[in-house]
Motif scaffolding. Structure first.
Motif, PDB file in Angstrom:
ATOM      1  N   TYR A  91      -4.429  16.390 -39.885  1.00  0.00           N
ATOM      2  CA  TYR A  91      -5.024  15.630 -40.995  1.00  0.00           C
ATOM      3  C   TYR A  91      -6.163  14.754 -40.497  1.00  0.00           C
ATOM      4  O   TYR A  91      -6.397  14.633 -39.298  1.00  0.00           O
ATOM      5  N   ARG A  92      -6.854  14.173 -41.465  1.00  0.00           N
ATOM      6  CA  ARG A  92      -7.998  13.332 -41.140  1.00  0.00           C
ATOM      7  C   ARG A  92      -7.668  11.916 -41.571  1.00  0.00           C
ATOM      8  O   ARG A  92      -7.226  11.692 -42.702  1.00  0.00           O
ATOM      9  N   LYS A  93      -7.870  10.956 -40.660  1.00  0.00           N
ATOM     10  CA  LYS A  93      -7.562   9.563 -40.980  1.00  0.00           C
ATOM     11  C   LYS A  93      -8.469   9.072 -42.102  1.00  0.00           C
ATOM     12  O   LYS A  93      -9.640   9.421 -42.154  1.00  0.00           O
ATOM     13  N   LEU A  94      -7.897   8.242 -42.959  1.00  0.00           N
ATOM     14  CA  LEU A  94      -8.634   7.685 -44.082  1.00  0.00           C
ATOM     15  C   LEU A  94      -9.781   6.819 -43.558  1.00  0.00           C
ATOM     16  O   LEU A  94      -9.595   6.071 -42.601  1.00  0.00           O
ATOM     17  N   ASN A  95     -10.942   6.941 -44.173  1.00  0.00           N
ATOM     18  CA  ASN A  95     -12.130   6.166 -43.803  1.00  0.00           C
ATOM     19  C   ASN A  95     -12.511   6.335 -42.336  1.00  0.00           C
ATOM     20  O   ASN A  95     -12.911   5.386 -41.666  1.00  0.00           O
TER      21      ASN A  95
END
Lengths: 186, 186
Positions: A76-80
């Motif tokens: 996944y991709r970290k938020l912000n």
């Protein structure tokens, strides 16, 4: 046909290196369905599952003590942030999953540190993340440890022991430096 | 056969209620593959995927503007807690997923609040979690909203508008009270 000069810059791909160890691995039966050293591509939307059931799990451990699904990894991709990470989740009702010092029960999950040791039952796995940019897929590369990853605490150590008891030779033997997370790097 | 008296106490099951709205839903074409009102059991180790591709997604939205996988829901248990939660992840490269005030890009994920509004494209979804204990599976129950879930901000409202513009009649019509999270309850 697009020429070499005009082609899009190829993206680097996140690679998760996992080095497996089991005290009875010499017969290698539990690892016989794992493809060591071969990089495998996994789609970003796929959960990488490790366990006994080959109908569900991409990575199979042939051992009756291993759960149908032992654990899963989510990309996944970290938020912000543009940082791409993995999250590990214990899918076994019977066995705790230990990630460094954190004990995960059934359905518990945590972010996978860049370098960590994962334990379940008698299995020890050294996990190291090699950063990449692609959001379409990631890669896994499995290795087999020649020596235990966790050092036996009861044995007196006569020589300086490398951190976590892992010899850096383990990785350099595959032409890969151990991944160092330098917080001073941008 | 186990008698009624001897049988194990039945566990309550976490249920995720999702109320869908789309401005063009009158022809109901985009929702024709969703089973409204029928509770569906989902295994705890399964990702509940919503999107256009029926080979991958359990919940299909028949709309060319919807991504192959639009979003996924993961059931998990909080660390050092018995609390069972959901996490939502945007699986669409083309469309932002908005959960209350948080905008999720591709591969971003967050915990699903107990009551929230999820938006993507023209879709509005009210999500409400009804707590349960079972760790084997959870349930989903889909509903169809008769009125928009988000109120149009530009329209002057002549009457007091219920919170989030949702009438509680929506749920009571299915014999179910709106779920209230009372923090004073044990």
């Amino acid at each position: 046909m697009i020429s070499f000069e005009e082609a899009e810059t190829e993206e680097t791909v996140t690679c998760l290196h996992m080095t497996f160890y089991h005290p009875c691995q010499d017969d290698k039966m539990m690892f016989r369905c794992l493809n060591f050293h071969k990089r495998e591509q996994v789609r970003a939307d796929e959960m990488a599952k490790f366990g006994r059931d080959s109908n569900i799990c991409r990575y199979n451990l042939m051992d009756t003590r291993v759960s149908r699904i032992q654990f899963s990894l989510q990309f996944y991709r970290k938020l912000n942030s543009s940082e791409l990470c993995f999250e590990i989740k214990n899918m076994s009702k019977k066995t705790k999953l230990i990630v460094d010092q954190t004990e995960l029960g059934y359905l518990n999950k945590i972010d996978l540190p860049w370098k960590c040791i994962i334990c379940f039952g008698d299995y020890q796995v050294l996990a190291e993340i090699q950063e990449g940019e692609s959001m379409d897929y990631f890669e896994t590369q499995l290795h087999l440890a020649e020596v235990p990853i966790l050092q036996e605490r009861r044995l007196p150590s006569l020589q300086p022991v490398p951190e976590n008891g892992i010899s850096s030779a383990l990785f350099s033997s595959q032409g890969k430096k151990p991944i160092e997370i330098d917080e001073n790097e941008s």
